[in-house]
Design an enzyme around this catalytic site. Sequence first.
Site, short mmCIF file in Angstrom:
data_model
loop_
_atom_site.label_atom_id
_atom_site.label_comp_id
_atom_site.label_asym_id
_atom_site.label_seq_id
_atom_site.Cartn_x
_atom_site.Cartn_y
_atom_site.Cartn_z
N ARG A 1 -44.64 82.67 -3.56
CA ARG A 1 -44.42 82.13 -4.90
C ARG A 1 -43.99 80.68 -4.82
O ARG A 1 -43.44 80.24 -3.80
CB ARG A 1 -43.36 82.95 -5.64
CG ARG A 1 -42.02 83.05 -4.93
CD ARG A 1 -41.08 83.93 -5.74
NE ARG A 1 -39.71 83.89 -5.26
CZ ARG A 1 -39.17 84.82 -4.48
NH1 ARG A 1 -39.89 85.85 -4.06
NH2 ARG A 1 -37.90 84.73 -4.12
N GLU B 1 -23.14 75.31 -8.64
CA GLU B 1 -24.57 75.34 -9.02
C GLU B 1 -24.76 75.50 -10.52
O GLU B 1 -25.76 75.10 -11.08
CB GLU B 1 -25.30 76.48 -8.30
CG GLU B 1 -24.74 77.85 -8.63
CD GLU B 1 -25.61 79.00 -8.15
OE1 GLU B 1 -25.11 80.13 -8.10
OE2 GLU B 1 -26.78 78.78 -7.83
N ARG C 1 -38.21 91.70 -3.20
CA ARG C 1 -37.99 90.37 -2.61
C ARG C 1 -37.17 90.57 -1.32
O ARG C 1 -36.09 91.16 -1.38
CB ARG C 1 -37.21 89.48 -3.57
CG ARG C 1 -37.98 89.00 -4.79
CD ARG C 1 -37.05 88.41 -5.84
NE ARG C 1 -36.08 89.40 -6.25
CZ ARG C 1 -34.80 89.14 -6.57
NH1 ARG C 1 -34.34 87.92 -6.53
NH2 ARG C 1 -33.99 90.11 -6.93
N PRO C 2 -37.66 90.07 -0.18
CA PRO C 2 -36.93 90.31 1.08
C PRO C 2 -35.48 89.86 1.03
O PRO C 2 -34.60 90.54 1.58
CB PRO C 2 -37.73 89.48 2.09
CG PRO C 2 -39.11 89.46 1.52
CD PRO C 2 -38.93 89.37 0.03
N GLY D 1 -37.91 79.72 -11.57
CA GLY D 1 -36.61 79.10 -11.31
C GLY D 1 -35.52 79.75 -12.15
O GLY D 1 -34.34 79.61 -11.85
N ASP E 1 -34.23 82.85 -12.49
CA ASP E 1 -34.13 84.24 -12.07
C ASP E 1 -32.66 84.65 -12.12
O ASP E 1 -31.89 84.17 -11.32
CB ASP E 1 -34.72 84.45 -10.67
CG ASP E 1 -34.27 83.39 -9.66
OD1 ASP E 1 -34.08 82.22 -10.03
OD2 ASP E 1 -34.08 83.75 -8.49
N ASN F 1 -41.48 78.43 -3.07
CA ASN F 1 -40.19 78.47 -3.77
C ASN F 1 -39.08 77.76 -2.97
O ASN F 1 -38.31 76.96 -3.48
CB ASN F 1 -39.87 79.95 -3.99
CG ASN F 1 -38.54 80.30 -4.63
OD1 ASN F 1 -38.47 81.24 -5.40
ND2 ASN F 1 -37.47 79.60 -4.33
O1 LIG Z 1 -31.60 84.99 -3.87
C1 LIG Z 1 -31.92 85.09 -5.19
C2 LIG Z 1 -32.74 83.94 -5.70
O2 LIG Z 1 -32.11 82.71 -5.28
C3 LIG Z 1 -32.77 81.52 -5.63
O3 LIG Z 1 -32.64 81.23 -7.02
C4 LIG Z 1 -31.54 80.50 -7.46
O4 LIG Z 1 -31.17 79.42 -6.60
C5 LIG Z 1 -32.16 78.41 -6.38
C6 LIG Z 1 -31.53 77.35 -5.49
O5 LIG Z 1 -30.54 76.64 -6.19
C7 LIG Z 1 -32.69 77.82 -7.69
O6 LIG Z 1 -33.82 77.03 -7.43
C8 LIG Z 1 -33.08 78.93 -8.66
O7 LIG Z 1 -33.39 78.34 -9.91
C9 LIG Z 1 -31.90 79.89 -8.82
O8 LIG Z 1 -32.19 80.90 -9.75
C10 LIG Z 1 -34.25 81.55 -5.29
O9 LIG Z 1 -34.93 80.43 -5.80
C11 LIG Z 1 -34.91 82.81 -5.81
O10 LIG Z 1 -36.26 82.84 -5.49
C12 LIG Z 1 -34.18 83.99 -5.21
O11 LIG Z 1 -34.82 85.19 -5.56
#
Ligand SMILES: OC[C@H]1O[C@H](O[C@H]2O[C@H](CO)[C@@H](O)[C@H](O)[C@H]2O)[C@H](O)[C@@H](O)[C@@H]1O
Length: 578
Positions: free
Chosen positions: A222, A513, A287-288, A320, A322, A213
């Site tokens: 993952r 973002e 999730r840590p 992606g 989440d 990820n």
């Molecule tokens: O910390 C929470 C979650 O953060 C990430 O997800 C979000 O940011 C990422 C980076 O921009 C993006 O790829 C993802 O689509 C977003 O939802 C991370 O990827 C998650 O695994 C994490 O739990």
Amino acid sequence: IAWTTWVRTGVLKLGVGTPQEVASYYMGGSHIYCTGDLLKQVQLAKLFSDDKHFVDMPLQESPELVLKKFQQLVNVTPEGILSKEQLQQFVSSSFRDPGQEFELWEPQDWMSSPQILAKISDQKLQAWASDLNAKWKSLGRKIKDDVRTRPMFYSQIYVPHPVIVPGGRFIEYYYWDSYWVIEGLLLSEMAATAKGMIQNLLYLVERYGHIPNGGRVYYLCRSQPPFLTLMMDAYLAHANDTEFLRENIHLLEVEYEFWQRNRSVSITVGDRNHTLNYYNVQIGEPRPESYSKDWELASDLNEDARQELWAELKSAAESGWDFSSRWFLSWPPPLPATLKDTKASAVVPVDLNAFLCKTEHLLASFYRILGKEPFQAALERRLEAVQAVFWNEAAGVWLDFNLLKKQPNPAFYPSNLAPLWTDCFSDQAAAERAVRYLEGSTVLSYKNGLPTSLFRTGEQWDLPNAWPPLQHMVIAGLAKSSSSRAKEIAFDLAQNWVRTNFALYKKYQAMFEKYNVDGDGKPGTGGEYQVQEGFGWTNGVVLQLLDLYGDRLTSGSPSTLFRAWIVAACLFLLDLKW
Ligand SMILES: OC[C@H]1O[C@H](O[C@H]2O[C@H](CO)[C@@H](O)[C@H](O)[C@H]2O)[C@H](O)[C@@H](O)[C@@H]1O
């Protein structure tokens, strides 16, 4: 090394052993960053406002020593639970601040005036694009060699080449984000940096058999939407580097096989069996990086139910998206459904299969370049499966399929249009049907971007948020079709998105973002962390839209002065006429 060997030899099978055992093996056995009592006590004491902070902190001493000292403290503490003050003291004496795993780095291939700037007619947009081009310098990171030689002191996963990170709290690479970053870098004529990022991902495939990820050990269990082969294609379109392809095509295949072996499901339609892919991480524990949130969400569940919920949250994170109503079991609404209803492994998603369809298409053509013929059959099977399982004649679009309900999810998500972008269809009327689908819903009435869904759940991948990668997929899919109305909609969506991003850039001097489609446009909202600035994929998508429509896009509605001038001119003409 040991666990990499397990993956390579196939000895480690997901689902064998307790969730904790599997998580511990899969995560390289990290009892500090991935699992264990130290992680649990620190995160539940909420020492930091964001749980990600703690798991990004490098160690001051070896993990064995840190764990030993922690155990000694636990042994002399009533019930083994340390106070917040004790934990604070322990963390500050055993850990260092996040971010110290990087050294200063400026991309050598950065240039101030890439050719894309000359393609942009609107002067304000041109100046903005120049600012975005400069942002690559502040988002670049190079990992210190110490992370390679003493990996056990860090949660950061070492990669040999510098990376462009998303920004804000995301100070490591993210898998699918990197695709839009790489497309942006190529438009900034930074092919060497883009190639280095692809080399990093290939290095990860070689080491782990898949791409995690993001660049942290706690993300190892993952992946994220598979874009590696699409990244290679983007790079090859800019650089004549067949040798790079020849040297690495076997790794593209290894990554593809990860999805086929570990993330595929069989669905019967009529008398035909189809194999498609889904997100499925059967590993429990919180999730840590969001430990306390996952813990609290599951607080009233029994052990089995909470392990299952935590595995589902990881499956959703692998998508992606989440988090999102898209993974809730209780659709069609009535809402309020909540995060607790997440059952992502029950969903066979349109977009994931569209990306893999593109991967098969590209692998077939890459092998043809190299004089070989595999993958054509896999592509044909995928096209047939996507049509049979996802295409919904009544809706006139592709819809996610729910394995538990054995039904499609009728709700709007931009991902429903992903096959248009990846050419994963045979019926040439598909674009016209997609136009009717979009015009028949309310989604085109949002002037600040295409919403992620029409449900307000408070999760970040739902209304009112609009996300850069989703705008790009839909716009690029419509733009490449032969339908003139589809092309018009693509341009209008691009114009809306660019204006929103530009207006907020002027207001905050920042790129976000995600964006909020309500009202006059705002940074995005909701989810489990504050909206982040930077931002890798946002900058990449804007550069792509400026590349596509730079001669037509404008920075805003006509100025007040200009409007007053038009009114005066009209009055003057009317006056003349009379
Ligand atoms: O910390 C929470 C979650 O953060 C990430 O997800 C979000 O940011 C990422 C980076 O921009 C993006 O790829 C993802 O689509 C977003 O939802 C991370 O990827 C998650 O695994 C994490 O739990």
